[in-house]
Design a protein around this motif. Sequence first.
Motif, PDB file in Angstrom:
ATOM      1  N   HIS A 299      10.556   9.443   5.261  1.00  0.00           N
ATOM      2  CA  HIS A 299       9.793   8.591   6.178  1.00  0.00           C
ATOM      3  C   HIS A 299       8.974   7.560   5.399  1.00  0.00           C
ATOM      4  CE1 HIS A 299       8.140   7.894  10.224  1.00  0.00           C
ATOM      5  NE2 HIS A 299       6.993   7.616   9.630  1.00  0.00           N
TER       6      HIS A 299
ATOM      7  N   GLY B  56      10.793  10.427  12.481  1.00  0.00           N
ATOM      8  CA  GLY B  56       9.455  10.441  13.092  1.00  0.00           C
ATOM      9  C   GLY B  56       9.429  11.373  14.291  1.00  0.00           C
TER      10      GLY B  56
ATOM     11  N   ILE C 208      -1.461  14.477   7.813  1.00  0.00           N
ATOM     12  CA  ILE C 208      -1.919  15.630   8.580  1.00  0.00           C
ATOM     13  C   ILE C 208      -1.249  16.895   8.062  1.00  0.00           C
ATOM     14  CG2 ILE C 208      -2.104  16.619  10.914  1.00  0.00           C
ATOM     15  CD1 ILE C 208      -3.726  14.001  10.216  1.00  0.00           C
ATOM     16  N   HIS C 209       0.073  16.840   7.880  1.00  0.00           N
ATOM     17  CA  HIS C 209       0.771  18.014   7.371  1.00  0.00           C
ATOM     18  C   HIS C 209       1.286  17.789   5.952  1.00  0.00           C
ATOM     19  CE1 HIS C 209       0.323  19.932  11.161  1.00  0.00           C
ATOM     20  NE2 HIS C 209       0.844  18.888  11.785  1.00  0.00           N
ATOM     21  N   GLY C 210       1.851  16.634   5.721  1.00  0.00           N
ATOM     22  CA  GLY C 210       2.303  16.290   4.369  1.00  0.00           C
ATOM     23  C   GLY C 210       3.338  17.252   3.813  1.00  0.00           C
TER      24      GLY C 210
ATOM     25  N   VAL D 257       3.510   0.721  14.712  1.00  0.00           N
ATOM     26  CA  VAL D 257       2.576   1.553  13.937  1.00  0.00           C
ATOM     27  C   VAL D 257       1.617   0.665  13.125  1.00  0.00           C
ATOM     28  CG1 VAL D 257       4.134   3.534  13.828  1.00  0.00           C
ATOM     29  CG2 VAL D 257       4.157   1.873  11.978  1.00  0.00           C
TER      30      VAL D 257
ATOM     31  N   TYR E 127       1.705   6.039  -2.098  1.00  0.00           N
ATOM     32  CA  TYR E 127       2.588   7.213  -2.039  1.00  0.00           C
ATOM     33  C   TYR E 127       3.513   7.266  -3.256  1.00  0.00           C
ATOM     34  CZ  TYR E 127       0.826   7.981   2.658  1.00  0.00           C
ATOM     35  OH  TYR E 127      -0.003   8.224   3.720  1.00  0.00           O
TER      36      TYR E 127
ATOM     37  N   TYR F  88       0.844  -1.210   0.000  1.00  0.00           N
ATOM     38  CA  TYR F  88       0.000   0.000   0.000  1.00  0.00           C
ATOM     39  C   TYR F  88       0.878   1.259   0.000  1.00  0.00           C
ATOM     40  CZ  TYR F  88      -1.684   3.912   2.843  1.00  0.00           C
ATOM     41  OH  TYR F  88      -1.904   5.169   3.343  1.00  0.00           O
TER      42      TYR F  88
ATOM     43  N   ARG G  53      -2.687   0.310  13.512  1.00  0.00           N
ATOM     44  CA  ARG G  53      -3.714   0.305  12.459  1.00  0.00           C
ATOM     45  C   ARG G  53      -4.571  -0.957  12.547  1.00  0.00           C
ATOM     46  NH1 ARG G  53       0.478   3.416  11.265  1.00  0.00           N
ATOM     47  NH2 ARG G  53       0.376   5.028   9.660  1.00  0.00           N
TER      48      ARG G  53
HETATM   49  C1  HEM Z   1       9.139   2.113  12.300  1.00  0.00           C
HETATM   50  C2  HEM Z   1       8.117   1.923  11.543  1.00  0.00           C
HETATM   51  C3  HEM Z   1       7.229   2.996  10.957  1.00  0.00           C
HETATM   52  C4  HEM Z   1       6.509   2.840   9.825  1.00  0.00           C
HETATM   53  C5  HEM Z   1       6.447   1.601   8.969  1.00  0.00           C
HETATM   54  C6  HEM Z   1       5.804   4.086   9.585  1.00  0.00           C
HETATM   55  C7  HEM Z   1       4.947   4.313   8.536  1.00  0.00           C
HETATM   56  C8  HEM Z   1       4.244   5.470   8.297  1.00  0.00           C
HETATM   57  C9  HEM Z   1       3.345   5.699   7.201  1.00  0.00           C
HETATM   58  C10 HEM Z   1       3.025   4.687   6.099  1.00  0.00           C
HETATM   59  C11 HEM Z   1       2.852   6.943   7.334  1.00  0.00           C
HETATM   60  C12 HEM Z   1       1.825   7.634   6.423  1.00  0.00           C
HETATM   61  C13 HEM Z   1       0.417   7.478   6.987  1.00  0.00           C
HETATM   62  C14 HEM Z   1      -0.286   6.274   6.382  1.00  0.00           C
HETATM   63  O1  HEM Z   1      -0.389   6.191   5.145  1.00  0.00           O
HETATM   64  O2  HEM Z   1      -0.737   5.393   7.154  1.00  0.00           O
HETATM   65  C15 HEM Z   1       3.440   7.539   8.505  1.00  0.00           C
HETATM   66  C16 HEM Z   1       3.198   8.805   8.973  1.00  0.00           C
HETATM   67  C17 HEM Z   1       3.763   9.358  10.107  1.00  0.00           C
HETATM   68  N1  HEM Z   1       4.670   8.746  10.950  1.00  0.00           N
HETATM   69 FE1  HEM Z   1       5.407   6.895  10.747  1.00  0.00          FE
HETATM   70  N2  HEM Z   1       6.105   4.958  10.591  1.00  0.00           N
HETATM   71  C18 HEM Z   1       6.976   4.346  11.455  1.00  0.00           C
HETATM   72  C19 HEM Z   1       7.516   4.866  12.615  1.00  0.00           C
HETATM   73  C20 HEM Z   1       7.250   6.129  13.111  1.00  0.00           C
HETATM   74  C21 HEM Z   1       7.776   6.658  14.342  1.00  0.00           C
HETATM   75  C22 HEM Z   1       8.670   5.887  15.305  1.00  0.00           C
HETATM   76  C23 HEM Z   1       7.292   7.928  14.457  1.00  0.00           C
HETATM   77  C24 HEM Z   1       7.496   8.926  15.555  1.00  0.00           C
HETATM   78  C25 HEM Z   1       8.385   8.864  16.484  1.00  0.00           C
HETATM   79  C26 HEM Z   1       6.472   8.206  13.286  1.00  0.00           C
HETATM   80  C27 HEM Z   1       5.823   9.388  13.004  1.00  0.00           C
HETATM   81  C28 HEM Z   1       4.981   9.625  11.953  1.00  0.00           C
HETATM   82  C29 HEM Z   1       4.253  10.875  11.739  1.00  0.00           C
HETATM   83  C30 HEM Z   1       4.326  12.103  12.596  1.00  0.00           C
HETATM   84  C31 HEM Z   1       3.498  10.712  10.574  1.00  0.00           C
HETATM   85  C32 HEM Z   1       2.519  11.713   9.961  1.00  0.00           C
HETATM   86  C33 HEM Z   1       3.155  12.665   8.974  1.00  0.00           C
HETATM   87  C34 HEM Z   1       2.092  13.696   8.534  1.00  0.00           C
HETATM   88  O3  HEM Z   1       0.909  13.468   8.748  1.00  0.00           O
HETATM   89  O4  HEM Z   1       2.488  14.702   7.948  1.00  0.00           O
HETATM   90  N3  HEM Z   1       6.469   7.087  12.500  1.00  0.00           N
HETATM   91  N4  HEM Z   1       4.296   6.619   9.079  1.00  0.00           N
END
Ligand code: HEM
Length: 288
Positions: free
Chosen positions: A80, A139, A63-65, A198, A46, A41, A202
């Motif tokens: 990311h 993140g 949220i911010h993108g 994460v 993306y 996905y 979901r």
């Molecule tokens: C380690 C495995 C991780 C994976 C596989 C992952 C995956 C993703 C994905 C796919 C998204 C996009 C939203 C979506 O389509 O569901 C996302 C967004 C985001 N992730 Fe992660 N993430 C991980 C770890 C983290 C960690 C550790 C943090 C924070 C400490 C983090 C912070 C964020 C934030 C803040 C967004 C939102 C960005 C926005 O909305 O602009 N992620 N992540």
Amino acid sequence: MTKKTTILAGNSNDIAKLTLKSAALFWFFITVVGQWIFAYYTVLFYGGSAIRGDIEAINKNLIHGIISGDHIGNFMVITHLILAAIITFGGPLQIILGTILMDADRFKPASNIRGATALVHRLNGRIYMMTAFLISIGGLYMIWTRGTIGGLAQHIAISLNGVLIIVFAAIALGYAIKGNITKHKRWALRLFLVVSGVWFFRVGLMLWMSIHQGPYGYDPITFTGPFLYILAFAQYLFPLLVLEVYFRVKDRENARASFAMAITITVLTIAMGVGIYGAFTGMWLPKM
Ligand code: HEM
């Protein structure tokens, strides 16, 4: 104990061990399917949107993108998403390679299989560890500079998740370098679970929504509420707890405990399967 009861006890211990191993394999198989769907996905949605130049579609989902002028923030978001696809695909692959490596000597010619698998395991392991560090640092940067959906409790929870990923990756890497494979294996599994946090979030959310036939225990607009606060921590603490119990049961070699653990894992895996199905049909498939 008579000779007959000793043999019976030995047999039931073997059956219990096999049952526990089968339950763990069942869990792992469903996890691989679910995580690879999530990786697919991420690439399709993306990656596809980026290739088409459809920034609007990406921004609608985040949220911010991509924010015009915020070069560092945008770089963090893009990396990311790339790292997310790499780690979600590479994690299960690394465990599969590690398992083959442990059993490689049983195959003929063993040395060829061992050599090739060890090489890919080492290469993929380096990529995985590096990705784990970078995705967590990125993140953390995004959470504390741009913010994201949800309240402070969720931000603290995901930040702790990021810190645990960095710490566990360092420990697992340390044991691999020292050649302590038993400890490396256990820390690699702990790392895999925190990296999967994460994804568990979901899956857990969609399981909850399937049970309640919609949002319950939280506000779907602000994405805050008691259920989400609990889930934000449980996404990695609950799987870690189950893993620790599994390790203890495996070490004790008690038939009853092994059967009970096998049943627990099977029930949890079925629940996880319902959540994966919900996430696939409700969250990911409509965007693919
Ligand atoms: C380690 C495995 C991780 C994976 C596989 C992952 C995956 C993703 C994905 C796919 C998204 C996009 C939203 C979506 O389509 O569901 C996302 C967004 C985001 N992730 Fe992660 N993430 C991980 C770890 C983290 C960690 C550790 C943090 C924070 C400490 C983090 C912070 C964020 C934030 C803040 C967004 C939102 C960005 C926005 O909305 O602009 N992620 N992540």
